[in-house]
Enzyme design. Structure first.
Site, PDB file in Angstrom:
ATOM      1  N   LYS A   1     -10.862  15.617  12.109  1.00 15.59           N
ATOM      2  CA  LYS A   1      -9.471  15.352  11.448  1.00 15.59           C
ATOM      3  C   LYS A   1      -9.063  16.500  10.662  1.00 15.59           C
ATOM      4  O   LYS A   1      -9.664  17.406  10.619  1.00 15.59           O
ATOM      5  CB  LYS A   1      -9.457  14.055  10.569  1.00 15.59           C
ATOM      6  CG  LYS A   1     -10.714  14.355   9.647  1.00 15.59           C
ATOM      7  CD  LYS A   1     -10.401  13.298   8.437  1.00 15.59           C
ATOM      8  CE  LYS A   1     -11.523  13.420   7.348  1.00 15.59           C
ATOM      9  NZ  LYS A   1     -11.192  12.369   6.274  1.00 15.59           N
TER      10      LYS A   1
ATOM     11  N   GLN B   1       2.185   2.093   5.073  1.00 14.48           N
ATOM     12  CA  GLN B   1       1.818   3.404   5.793  1.00 14.48           C
ATOM     13  C   GLN B   1       2.936   4.109   6.603  1.00 14.48           C
ATOM     14  O   GLN B   1       3.825   3.195   7.226  1.00 14.48           O
ATOM     15  CB  GLN B   1       0.600   3.247   6.516  1.00 14.48           C
ATOM     16  CG  GLN B   1      -0.668   2.940   5.604  1.00 14.48           C
ATOM     17  CD  GLN B   1      -1.883   2.792   6.566  1.00 14.48           C
ATOM     18  OE1 GLN B   1      -1.747   2.140   7.636  1.00 14.48           O
ATOM     19  NE2 GLN B   1      -2.848   3.477   6.210  1.00 14.48           N
TER      20      GLN B   1
ATOM     21  N   ARG C   1      -5.034  -4.521   1.542  1.00 16.19           N
ATOM     22  CA  ARG C   1      -6.345  -4.061   1.534  1.00 16.19           C
ATOM     23  C   ARG C   1      -6.888  -4.715   0.217  1.00 16.19           C
ATOM     24  O   ARG C   1      -6.381  -4.430  -0.787  1.00 16.19           O
ATOM     25  CB  ARG C   1      -6.724  -2.691   1.526  1.00 16.19           C
ATOM     26  CG  ARG C   1      -6.270  -2.152   2.783  1.00 16.19           C
ATOM     27  CD  ARG C   1      -6.465  -0.366   2.961  1.00 16.19           C
ATOM     28  NE  ARG C   1      -6.088  -0.058   4.111  1.00 16.19           N
ATOM     29  CZ  ARG C   1      -6.281   1.250   4.742  1.00 16.19           C
ATOM     30  NH1 ARG C   1      -6.495   2.026   4.175  1.00 16.19           N
ATOM     31  NH2 ARG C   1      -5.715   1.551   5.923  1.00 16.19           N
TER      32      ARG C   1
ATOM     33  N   ASP D   1       2.878   5.112   9.492  1.00 15.08           N
ATOM     34  CA  ASP D   1       1.790   5.436  10.251  1.00 15.08           C
ATOM     35  C   ASP D   1       2.268   5.928  11.756  1.00 15.08           C
ATOM     36  O   ASP D   1       3.447   5.441  12.112  1.00 15.08           O
ATOM     37  CB  ASP D   1       1.050   4.081  10.690  1.00 15.08           C
ATOM     38  CG  ASP D   1      -0.439   4.081  10.852  1.00 15.08           C
ATOM     39  OD1 ASP D   1      -0.917   5.326  11.081  1.00 15.08           O
ATOM     40  OD2 ASP D   1      -1.050   3.005  10.830  1.00 15.08           O
TER      41      ASP D   1
END
Length: 607
Positions: A428, A344, A326, A346
């Site tokens: 979330k 991550q 990023r 993930d």
RNA sequence: GCCGGUGUAGCUCAGUGGUAGAGCAACUGAUUCGUAAUCAGUAGGUCGUCGGUUCAAGUCCGAUCACCGGCUCCA
């Protein structure tokens, strides 16, 4: 003899640790800090009459005040300001609350020529209040304040730093100069606060990363790109191995996906529209444009879509240690905490609507299992619900939010609700962990997503033969491995538990005569899966021990003629001190068992 | 990106325009040593990078990169 003070030594407070109240927990401290910021502002305007005041609130450990002043404040200025503040405090000046009309307030502000105060006034509702400080100086303020500066302790405050800050926090506005200070009820509290700051510095993962040779960030390669050195890489591998084991046990499957993919994927996912500022630029390959991935989710979605799915397959749980890149603006990178390339942990769960509760509960259990293995046992849970701007039907949002609440309640975890704090695509749960010195870190996040399944037109075949949209759950437990590693290093202060230490046992021969026995022991340790090293430098034992302690090796095994003859070692533990003489066979089995159980230390039979 | 600060040996740092330094680490030798520093020696530098001023720049000026403390940002 008192323990020598060494860089690598544990710093212990001499007496019982002093409790440090937070501003939000102590009304008197809040008044002290609030008033202290007024004292700071008066001192600055006394020394720099051209400085314009803006705002000056308290913080959890002190206060700050933002000034508009053409010349930057220097270290020397800070000293002078602090001295002036001392004088103001010593004069025991009264602080008086005055209530007045908008018109009167405006007139007073115009008389003082304080443009920022005028702006603040415009946003206030009557009654307008201001607080005077001594004769002539006053500031628009809701209070509360101490009655006079005699309540402030001139020996319990300090000015800490000057920093740039934008007016009203908007980077399009004027840049102001913020002076940070800290203030306490007593000098003892100030001393304790300083000690804790020192402690945080001692634990800084950037410092420990160099000292323990764990990782580096290389100028030539670029900012925010991490090089894992052997010791850091070994720890990371141990973390990853544990993570994989736990995921397989929780009935996940693992994926590997590419680091780059056709740009169109990010058009479909929507990332290009609202995330492109945080993405590395695209690259031209053949006739296509490729994009370095900033997220893993579209890849998992594509994997799901690679063939038709039945409702009987759900839930599908797929996890990946996926490295993403990023773009972070220059000036925001911070050690391993904020980088441009990171991994991550993930995972994506594709499930039926009525599976949400069970799946979330499963994630909470796995999260607790993994985090507690690294001694993070205190959590702060936040549930974020539907924001105003969002997609998806009411019924789905309600079902999903209820699923999250249901799971939290079954787990028995207390949580706070952030109404409207969810992402536009779903509600979330965020989990913050508390470290050894009381700091909170958000690592884990569990997010429901109604957006990606829609955009990629994900389906499963339901029992009645119809095509239905699956529910998608994103979740990460560490968040970023790099960042979690940094938090873990700081939590342990570099004193890793036995199972995580890159070098678990260092063999220290008293003299060269013990080398052969030590070398033999080392190969036995290696065969038992225990990480050891043998120091062949020929230095004296005192020095070897000093080096071992400084490098925070969990176990030091002294080997001399006595030990070689008896088939034993003299063990010294960094955590528990002298463990006495231990037979080689016992050491091998205890060390192997500790690795197996991911233990902090060896469980040796008592002598 | 913005404000301020800092870049000198692997690490910590000294060096105010005139021959680049110290401690620790490293390496070599001697010492063969019992629970936090044995002694001696050797080597190590384009002073972040590029440009400028000057007879002369680690030192002064400009740009740039990185780092540090913040701000902003982090669907």
């Amino acid at each position: 003899m008192p323990a020598p003070s060494l860089p690598g030594a544990q710093t212990q407070p001499a007496s019982a640790p002093i409790d440090l109240p937070k501003t939000s927990q102590s009304p008197q401290l809040l008044r002290i800090r609030h008033s202290m910021s007024h004292v700071l502002a008066l001192a600055v305007q006394t020394l720099f009459p051209e400085a314009k005041v803006t705002i000056g609130p308290w913080t959890e450990t002190g206060f700050y005040y933002d000034f508009d002043h053409p010349e930057p404040f220097t270290e020397a200025d800070l000293k002078a300001i602090k001295k002036e503040m001392g004088k103001i405090i010593a004069r025991r000046l009264p602080l008086e609350r005055i209530e007045l009309s908008r018109g009167d307030a405006e007139a007073r502000i115009r008389a003082q020529n304080e443009p920022y105060k005028l702006e603040i006034l415009a946003g206030l509702v009557e009654p307008i209040t201001l607080y005077t400080l001594g004769e002539g100086w006053w500031d628009l303020c809701a209070g509360p304040h101490v009655a006079n500066t005699g309540e402030l302790n001139g020996k319990a405050f300090d000015l800490e730093s000057v920093a740039g800050a934008y007016w009203r926090g908007d980077e399009n506005n004027a840049q102001l100069q913020r002076i940070y200070g800290t203030a306490w009820e007593t000098p003892e509290q100030l001393a304790e606060y300083r000690r804790r700051k020192q402690e945080a510095l001692r634990r800084d993962h950037r410092r420990l990363g160099i000292d323990l040779d764990l990782f580096s960030i290389e100028d030539e390669a670029g900012a925010g790109l991490v090089f894992w050195h052997p010791r850091g890489a070994r720890i990371r591998l141990l973390i990853e191995e544990f993570w994989r084991e736990a995921h397989f046990a929780a009935d996940y499957e693992l994926l590997y996906t590419p680091h780059v993919a056709d740009l169109s994927l990010w058009q479909t996912s929507g990332h290009l529209d609202f995330y492109s500022e945080s993405m590395f630029g695209p690259m031209q390959v053949d006739e296509r444009q490729f994009q370095l991935k900033p997220m893993n989710c579209p890849f998992h979605v594509l994997t799901y879509a690679s063939r038709l799915r039945s409702y009987r397959e759900l839930p599908i749980r797929w996890a990946e240690l996926g490295t993403v890149y990023r773009y972070e603006r220059p000036g925001v990178m911070h050690g391993l905490m904020r980088v441009r390339g990171f991994t991550q942990d993930d995972a994506h769960i594709f499930c039926l609507p009525d599976q949400i509760g069970d799946e979330i509960l499963g994630v909470l259990n796995l999260t607790e299992q993994i985090l507690s293995t690294f001694d993070f046992n205190t959590y702060e849970i936040n549930l974020s619900t539907r924001p105003e701007k969002s997609i998806g039907e009411d019924g789905v949002w309600e079902l999903a939010t209820r699923g999250l609440i249901d799971a939290l309640e079954r787990k028995g975890w207390a949580y706070t609700v952030d109404e409207g704090g969810g992402a536009f695509y779903g509600p979330k749960i965020d989990i913050k962990i508390e470290d050894a010195i009381g700091r909170l870190w958000q690592c884990s996040t569990i997010q429901l997503d109604f957006n990606l399944p829609e955009r990629f037109d994900l389906e499963y075949v339901a029992a009645d033969g119809s095509r239905q949209r699956p529910i998608m759950i994103h979740r990460a437990i560490f968040g970023s491995l790099e960042r979690f590693f940094a938090i873990m290093v700081e939590n342990y202060a570099g004193d890793f538990p036995f199972w995580l230490a890159p070098e678990q046992i260092r063999l220290l021969p008293v003299s060269d005569g013990a080398l052969e026995f030590a070398a033999d022991l080392q190969s036995k340790l290696r065969a038992a899966g225990v990480r050891s090293s043998l120091d062949r430098s020929g230095e004296r034992l005192g020095k070897l021990i000093r080096q071992g302690e400084q490098q925070k090796i969990p176990l030091l095994a002294v080997i001399g003629a006595k030990e070689a003859e008896g088939g034993s070692v003299s063990l010294r533990s960094r955590r528990d001190g002298d463990l006495g003489t231990v037979a080689v066979a016992e050491l091998l089995s205890a060390a192997a068992a500790a690795n197996q159980q991911r233990a902090a230390g060896l469980n040796l039979p008592s002598p």
